[in-house]
Design an enzyme around this catalytic site. Structure first.
Site, PDB file in Angstrom:
ATOM      1  N   GLU A   1       0.841  -1.200   0.000  1.00 21.56           N
ATOM      2  CA  GLU A   1       0.000   0.000   0.000  1.00 21.56           C
ATOM      3  C   GLU A   1       0.872   1.243   0.000  1.00 21.56           C
ATOM      4  OE1 GLU A   1      -3.355  -0.235   2.768  1.00 21.56           O
ATOM      5  OE2 GLU A   1      -3.116   1.880   3.226  1.00 21.56           O
TER       6      GLU A   1
ATOM      7  N   GLU B   1      -2.808  10.500   3.097  1.00 19.59           N
ATOM      8  CA  GLU B   1      -3.990  10.756   3.924  1.00 19.59           C
ATOM      9  C   GLU B   1      -3.966  12.223   4.332  1.00 19.59           C
ATOM     10  OE1 GLU B   1      -5.409   6.744   6.102  1.00 19.59           O
ATOM     11  OE2 GLU B   1      -3.579   7.617   6.909  1.00 19.59           O
TER      12      GLU B   1
ATOM     13  N   ASP C   1       0.201   5.321   0.583  1.00 14.32           N
ATOM     14  CA  ASP C   1      -0.871   6.175   1.099  1.00 14.32           C
ATOM     15  C   ASP C   1      -0.591   7.663   1.103  1.00 14.32           C
ATOM     16  OD1 ASP C   1      -2.532   4.161   2.101  1.00 14.32           O
ATOM     17  OD2 ASP C   1      -1.365   4.004   3.946  1.00 14.32           O
TER      18      ASP C   1
END
Ligand SMILES: *[C@@H]1O[C@H](CO)[C@@H](O)[C@H](O)[C@H]1NC(C)=O
Ligand SMILES: *[C@@H]1O[C@H](CO)[C@@H](O)[C@H](O)[C@H]1NC(C)=O
Ligand SMILES: *[C@@H]1O[C@H](CO)[C@@H](O)[C@H](O)[C@H]1NC(C)=O
Length: 295
Positions: free
Chosen positions: A100, A104, A102
């Protein structure tokens, strides 16, 4: 004549980035009643709005996963009092030991700064958070958030500026993201328990619906059609394609001097948390890849 042809090919290799048609490449994963769009079928519904209210957030995901490539979208984050809201843009595989990448975006009360948190999971192991403040107001206008992923490195980009790099550090014993195709995902959700000022500021539902706006989706990547894992032939084709792609060639095989300068600028002015310097968390053993995380 020959020289200009070579130059032409070279620049084509460097600049070509494929526009994506939202409804061809993505689908809504949850909160369909909170997804709005404007534009026309011809223009591919260019503006997508994700909303969050007290009943649900919303999100979308790419139909296919991709192995290597460049993917980006322009996002205008939730404005005003966005405390408790998390807008995410990430790539993720479907394996148990998943990978993953990311972005955010952690909202805040009006006038206080958003946090951009990034993380990298390889083989199911994350714990690689970095947090920065922005050098602009990410709610005032659209800004481009992108991930460039090839066989040597992964770049996290904001308006084309590198804010983070994850190198292939298999030589240091760290697994690299090199065989799991990743879906491109985005969502807006309620992260109040942890998001703003450590969870101290709850979401203010009287401000709902909260809205994040998206446009200019770009996907220039090797698609896997036998989702979610791909066939061996597909994976091999993507692993080969990276060598003939712009994203898997110079200048994208190592940090350029400009990118080194940008990372140093981020480090001296905008970073507020870096797992690499959180010694207590790792029992005073710095994760191996940290040796190369900052130039
Ligand atoms: C959710 O928001 C709506 C509209 O503001 C309101 O009528 C409703 O009471 C709220 N529901 C809850 C469970 O807070
Ligand atoms: C919100 O604002 C406070 C006060 O300026 C700051 O400490 C915090 O890092 C900001 N961002 C988040 C997501 O809490
Ligand atoms: C931390 O390191 C010490 C000394 O090497 C060791 O005794 C201890 O078990 C470690 N703790 C954890 C949680 O890894």
């Amino acid at each position: 004549m020959k020289r200009s042809l070579v130059l032409l090919c070279f620049s084509a290799l460097v600049v070509s980035v494929a526009a994506s048609d939202f409804w061809r490449d993505f689908y809504i994963t949850f909160g369909g009643q909170n997804v709005h769009y404007s534009g026309s079928p011809e223009s591919g519904y260019e503006n997508i709005q994700l909303q969050l209210d007290n009943s649900t957030g919303s999100g979308f995901q790419s139909k296919n996963p991709y192995l290597y490539g460049y993917q980006s979208m322009k996002i205008k984050l939730v404005g005003g009092n966005s405390a408790g809201t998390v807008t995410s843009f990430y790539m993720r595989s479907k394996y148990t030991n998943w990978c993953e990448l990311d972005f955010e975006f952690l909202g805040n009360v009006s006038g206080q700064p958003y946090i951009l948190q990034t993380n990298v999971f390889s083989e199911g192991v994350g714990n690689r958070e970095q947090r920065i403040y922005f050098w602009f107001d990410p709610t005032a206008d659209y800004h481009e958030y992108g991930i460039l992923w090839n066989h040597n490195l992964i770049l996290f980009l904001v308006d084309g500026k590198v804010i983070r790099v994850f190198h292939d550090t298999r030589d240091l014993g760290v697994p690299y993201l090199d065989y799991q195709p990743l879906y491109l995902v985005s969502s807006l959700w309620d992260g109040s328990p942890w998001c703003t000022q450590g969870g101290r500021i709850p979401i203010d539902w009287t401000q709902a619906p909260f809205t994040a706006e998206y446009t200019d989706f770009q996907i220039d990547a090797c698609a896997i059609y036998n989702a979610p894992y791909g066939t061996q032939d597909e994976l091999t084709a993507c692993s080969n394609q990276v060598y003939s792609s712009w994203y898997g060639n110079e200048p994208n095989l190592a940090l350029t001097q400009t990118q080194i300068d940008d990372l140093r600028w981020i480090k001296s002015n905008y970073i507020i948390y870096d797992y690499c310097t959180d010694l207590e968390r790792f029992n005073y053993t710095t994760p191996p890849e940290c040796a190369r995380n900052w130039p």
